[in-house]
Design a protein around this motif. Structure first.
Motif, PDB file in Angstrom:
ATOM      1  N   VAL A  36       0.821  -1.213   0.000  1.00  0.00           N
ATOM      2  CA  VAL A  36       0.000   0.000   0.000  1.00  0.00           C
ATOM      3  C   VAL A  36       0.855   1.264   0.000  1.00  0.00           C
ATOM      4  CG1 VAL A  36      -1.642   1.350   1.370  1.00  0.00           C
ATOM      5  CG2 VAL A  36      -2.006  -1.099   1.055  1.00  0.00           C
ATOM      6  N   SER A  57      -8.961 -10.879  -0.933  1.00  0.00           N
ATOM      7  CA  SER A  57      -9.232 -10.377   0.412  1.00  0.00           C
ATOM      8  C   SER A  57      -8.952  -8.882   0.529  1.00  0.00           C
ATOM      9  CB  SER A  57      -8.390 -11.143   1.445  1.00  0.00           C
ATOM     10  OG  SER A  57      -7.007 -10.932   1.219  1.00  0.00           O
ATOM     11  N   ALA A  58      -7.910  -8.406  -0.172  1.00  0.00           N
ATOM     12  CA  ALA A  58      -7.547  -6.994  -0.081  1.00  0.00           C
ATOM     13  C   ALA A  58      -8.511  -6.090  -0.841  1.00  0.00           C
ATOM     14  CB  ALA A  58      -6.131  -6.782  -0.601  1.00  0.00           C
ATOM     15  N   HIS A  61     -10.374  -4.304   1.642  1.00  0.00           N
ATOM     16  CA  HIS A  61      -9.618  -3.757   2.771  1.00  0.00           C
ATOM     17  C   HIS A  61      -9.760  -2.232   2.780  1.00  0.00           C
ATOM     18  CE1 HIS A  61      -6.228  -2.674   5.327  1.00  0.00           C
ATOM     19  NE2 HIS A  61      -6.174  -3.943   5.732  1.00  0.00           N
ATOM     20  N   GLU A  63      -7.835   0.201   3.560  1.00  0.00           N
ATOM     21  CA  GLU A  63      -6.706   0.969   3.028  1.00  0.00           C
ATOM     22  C   GLU A  63      -6.589   0.833   1.517  1.00  0.00           C
ATOM     23  OE1 GLU A  63      -2.859   1.095   5.135  1.00  0.00           O
ATOM     24  OE2 GLU A  63      -3.758  -0.333   6.532  1.00  0.00           O
ATOM     25  N   VAL A  64      -7.101  -0.267   0.989  1.00  0.00           N
ATOM     26  CA  VAL A  64      -6.957  -0.552  -0.441  1.00  0.00           C
ATOM     27  C   VAL A  64      -8.100   0.037  -1.254  1.00  0.00           C
ATOM     28  CG1 VAL A  64      -6.893  -2.408  -2.167  1.00  0.00           C
ATOM     29  CG2 VAL A  64      -5.580  -2.621  -0.039  1.00  0.00           C
ATOM     30  N   ILE A  96      -0.462  -6.290   2.817  1.00  0.00           N
ATOM     31  CA  ILE A  96      -1.816  -6.106   2.284  1.00  0.00           C
ATOM     32  C   ILE A  96      -1.727  -6.283   0.782  1.00  0.00           C
ATOM     33  CG2 ILE A  96      -3.741  -4.496   2.059  1.00  0.00           C
ATOM     34  CD1 ILE A  96      -2.747  -3.153   4.630  1.00  0.00           C
TER      35      ILE A  96
END
Length: 272
Positions: A36, A57-58, A61, A63-64, A96
């Protein structure tokens, strides 16, 4: 976003090569930003990448998601990989799952070197190179010239160690350092543990070019002969020398200290 689920997919094979082969990265003129922080730094300083890779999965997320939305809004090609395939490409443990594929910049060697720069002669360790780039960017240095024997600046290991410094510097690889030195209009300082002159005794208030060498052998003799000065970093302990990345950081920030002190002195003179 386009999902890829097969290891036989041509794009996945291309990503795997970019992750594992320096030769493939050089040939393609591309590399991977893994994580990230690097992806955020790229977006901030250079804009949208050619391709964005995210693990399943990210993709949700917190932050993603904003970075992914920014890429999709800019019509960047976005690829989703299952965890197993993503981990086969990523070299970051417990990270991540976000990567960018980017084009490595092609920057021309300036006809005359007029600003602060770093010249790296046959530097081998990716961690050292990344650390030097990070310190150089923090010290406001503009150019980095790498000799043909120096580690590839855009490899994933160097990028991770650089922490986004690559996007603030003009990095030129496979450079004839002797030609750069001959055409420099700035002082060229080579570090050497055998030098009589201390780095603290040299005027660093103007732009200079720093020359650092191989971790074990130092700067090549022919380049040492071309340098304006040879300087040493004095130390009190029984160690023979400093790590080259530590040496570079000391030099860069002595330059910052002198320039800041000179600026403050000029300001006091104007006010007084």
């Amino acid at each position: 976003m386009k999902p890829i689920s097969s290891r036989d997919n041509p794009l996945f094979k291309e990503l795997k090569l970019l992750a594992t082969s320096s030769q493939a990265r050089r040939k393609a003129g591309r590399t991977l930003l893994d994580g990230v922080h690097l992806c955020e730094a790229y977006l901030q300083h250079l804009g949208l990448p050619p391709m964005c890779i995210v693990s399943e999965s990210a993709s949700v997320h917190p932050e993603v998601v904003p970075l992914l939305m920014q890429c999709e809004a800019g019509r960047v090609q976005c690829i989703v990989l299952p965890e197993a395939l993503y981990q086969a490409v990523s070299q970051v443990e417990h990270g991540i799952g976000l990567m960018f594929v980017i084009d490595t910049p092609a920057i021309e060697v300036p006809a005359t070197l007029t600003g602060s720069a770093v010249l790296l002669d046959n530097l081998q360790d990716p961690g050292n190179l990344g650390s030097i780039l990070r310190s150089a960017a923090a010290a406001g240095i503009e150019y980095v010239f790498c000799s043909p024997g120096t580690a590839f600046a855009w490899s994933p290991k160097v990028l991770r160690a650089g922490m986004g410094a690559h996007f603030l510097l003009k990095i030129i690889e496979n450079t004839d350092l002797a030609a750069v030195i001959r055409n420099a209009s700035v002082t060229v300082l080579a570090t050497s543990s055998y030098a009589q002159e201390r780095v603290y005794d040299v005027d660093l208030t103007q732009p200079v070019a720093w020359l650092f060498g191989h971790e074990g052998q130092g700067v090549a003799d022919e380049l040492l002969e071309l340098a304006t000065h040879r300087v040493a970093i004095p130390h009190l302990g029984a160690m023979e020398s400093l790590n080259v990345a530590a040496c570079a950081a000391v030099c860069f920030f002595e330059q910052v200290r002198q320039r800041e002190a000179g600026s403050a002195k000029s300001q006091r003179h104007l006010l007084g």
